[in-house]
Scaffold this active site. Structure first.
Site, PDB file in Angstrom:
ATOM      1  N   ARG B  39       0.852  -1.186   0.000  1.00 49.44           N
ATOM      2  CA  ARG B  39       0.000   0.000   0.000  1.00 49.44           C
ATOM      3  C   ARG B  39       0.888   1.236   0.000  1.00 49.44           C
ATOM      4  NH1 ARG B  39      -3.340  -2.745  -1.864  1.00 49.44           N
ATOM      5  NH2 ARG B  39      -4.974  -3.850  -0.735  1.00 49.44           N
ATOM      6  N   GLU B  40       0.726   2.051  -1.018  1.00 48.46           N
ATOM      7  CA  GLU B  40       1.447   3.327  -1.115  1.00 48.46           C
ATOM      8  C   GLU B  40       0.456   4.445  -0.836  1.00 48.46           C
ATOM      9  OE1 GLU B  40       4.667   2.757  -4.771  1.00 48.46           O
ATOM     10  OE2 GLU B  40       2.591   3.261  -5.172  1.00 48.46           O
ATOM     11  N   ARG B  66      -4.841  26.280  -9.311  1.00 45.69           N
ATOM     12  CA  ARG B  66      -4.300  25.037  -8.762  1.00 45.69           C
ATOM     13  C   ARG B  66      -3.507  24.342  -9.848  1.00 45.69           C
ATOM     14  NH1 ARG B  66      -4.130  24.739  -3.294  1.00 45.69           N
ATOM     15  NH2 ARG B  66      -6.128  25.224  -2.344  1.00 45.69           N
ATOM     16  N   ALA B  78      -9.259  27.522   3.017  1.00 47.88           N
ATOM     17  CA  ALA B  78      -8.807  26.249   3.582  1.00 47.88           C
ATOM     18  C   ALA B  78      -7.303  26.300   3.771  1.00 47.88           C
ATOM     19  CB  ALA B  78      -9.175  25.086   2.655  1.00 47.88           C
ATOM     20  N   GLU B  94      -6.359  30.537   9.219  1.00 48.53           N
ATOM     21  CA  GLU B  94      -6.433  30.480   7.761  1.00 48.53           C
ATOM     22  C   GLU B  94      -7.436  31.492   7.200  1.00 48.53           C
ATOM     23  OE1 GLU B  94      -4.668  29.048   5.507  1.00 48.53           O
ATOM     24  OE2 GLU B  94      -3.463  27.614   6.637  1.00 48.53           O
ATOM     25  N   GLU B  98      -5.975  34.297   4.666  1.00 49.67           N
ATOM     26  CA  GLU B  98      -6.371  34.251   3.256  1.00 49.67           C
ATOM     27  C   GLU B  98      -7.347  35.347   2.861  1.00 49.67           C
ATOM     28  OE1 GLU B  98      -7.659  30.341   2.066  1.00 49.67           O
ATOM     29  OE2 GLU B  98      -5.626  29.528   2.242  1.00 49.67           O
ATOM     30  N   GLU B 121      -5.423  12.129   4.386  1.00 51.97           N
ATOM     31  CA  GLU B 121      -5.924  13.481   4.637  1.00 51.97           C
ATOM     32  C   GLU B 121      -7.374  13.479   5.139  1.00 51.97           C
ATOM     33  OE1 GLU B 121      -5.754  16.249   1.337  1.00 51.97           O
ATOM     34  OE2 GLU B 121      -6.482  17.888   2.566  1.00 51.97           O
ATOM     35  N   GLU B 140       3.803  33.528   1.484  1.00 53.75           N
ATOM     36  CA  GLU B 140       4.654  33.786   0.320  1.00 53.75           C
ATOM     37  C   GLU B 140       4.344  32.755  -0.766  1.00 53.75           C
ATOM     38  OE1 GLU B 140       8.860  34.319   1.376  1.00 53.75           O
ATOM     39  OE2 GLU B 140       9.287  33.806  -0.731  1.00 53.75           O
ATOM     40  N   GLU B 142       1.578  32.544  -2.389  1.00 49.92           N
ATOM     41  CA  GLU B 142       0.141  32.255  -2.419  1.00 49.92           C
ATOM     42  C   GLU B 142      -0.578  33.415  -3.101  1.00 49.92           C
ATOM     43  OE1 GLU B 142      -2.763  30.061   0.782  1.00 49.92           O
ATOM     44  OE2 GLU B 142      -1.740  31.840   1.488  1.00 49.92           O
TER      45      GLU B 142
END
Lengths: 186, 186
Positions: B39-40, B66, B78, B94, B98, B121, B140, B142
């Site tokens: 499993r990776e 993105r 997010a 955040e 943002e 995640e 920086e 972003e």
């Protein structure tokens, strides 16, 4: 609207990890302000997701252990797209392999992107109706079980957190919109 | 119910790629039938998502490029959780970084898992109300812009596919359930 103030441009890059399942790409990019940075991400072939609706309105769902989170998830049937494979053909193949069912009616629902910060994966969701039971043929090393639930149960599990897999959360919300007649397909 | 017929057990493993952003783990596992496989997966610290509701009921949303998919996405604010950071504190940080906004009222919405086949995640979604405008302080490298939209617009964009990022699709469906009074928080 032009997005030049947001866009990043590739300078060069390479595959930094080429595993059995995961491929990691690392690119040097030029940012909108002219400075440089690096972007690492997974190259993924994309996947299909099937929302299988039985003739009585109930929904076929799977329970599958997922190693990275060390737990069993409720999931809609899904699988990776083979190179060059048509999305709908892939959906038909995966539904048959994982559950044994074939379907006489298929509708495209939507495309979703599940990890936009670090993967190019896209998931193509289809609704399958006119289900006919048959023999499953799981891939080697694949273990899962199926279960039949109502849309009410799906929605309650989304609200309470027993369903947290994103393709399954989104599919459940779509089934809710469709059964209310608020949204339709085609 | 016992899930021994589904569960995989770790034998051993190692970090096979340790990049600036991505860490790939490869484990040897024992499958339910006693055979072995690999499993990776990506080790991810988890992230928070904020649904920022203005006093007039409209929603603050971002547009961000993105790189993996080479396009701009509509997204809720997010960001990744720092080591040991409290989820709510991370959400406050955040949102401020943002968008510049702070909020006087915060509610936990749900946890979602966005890539269960190859990442650990988890995303923790919060609702933020009582918003007060301020100065953003982007990381920086972003670049993003904010926009104010109605819940009707969000839902239409989900239905039509302009919104396809999973955290944003799911957040939009939750906002729909909340404004109808069908679901509530706390």
């Amino acid at each position: 609207m032009t997005d030049a103030h947001l866009k990043e441009t590739r300078v060069d890059g390479e595959t930094v990890y080429d595993g059995h399942f995961l491929k990691v790409q690392k690119d040097r990019v030029k940012l909108p302000d002219g400075s440089h940075s690096e972007r690492e991400f997974i190259r993924h072939p994309g996947a299909v997701v099937i929302l299988p609706v039985l003739d009585d309105g109930r929904i076929l769902i799977e329970r599958q252990y997922r190693y990275p989170n060390d737990r069993v998830f409720y999931e809609f049937p899904a699988g990776k797209i083979d190179p060059g494979e048509d999305h709908l053909e892939c959906a038909k193949r995966e539904l048959k392999e994982e559950t044994g069912y074939t379907a006489t009616e298929w509708k495209f629902v939507c495309t979703i992107h599940n990890a936009i910060a670090y993967s190019d994966e896209h998931l193509e969701i289809f609704l399958a109706r006119g289900l006919i039971e048959g023999e499953a043929a799981l891939d080697e090393g694949e273990f899962l079980e199926t279960q039949v639930v109502t849309v009410d149960e799906l929605l309650a599990w989304v609200r309470e957190g027993q369903i947290s897999d994103v393709k399954t959360v989104i599919g459940s919300f779509w089934l809710d919109k469709l059964r209310r007649g608020e949204w339709s397909l085609d």
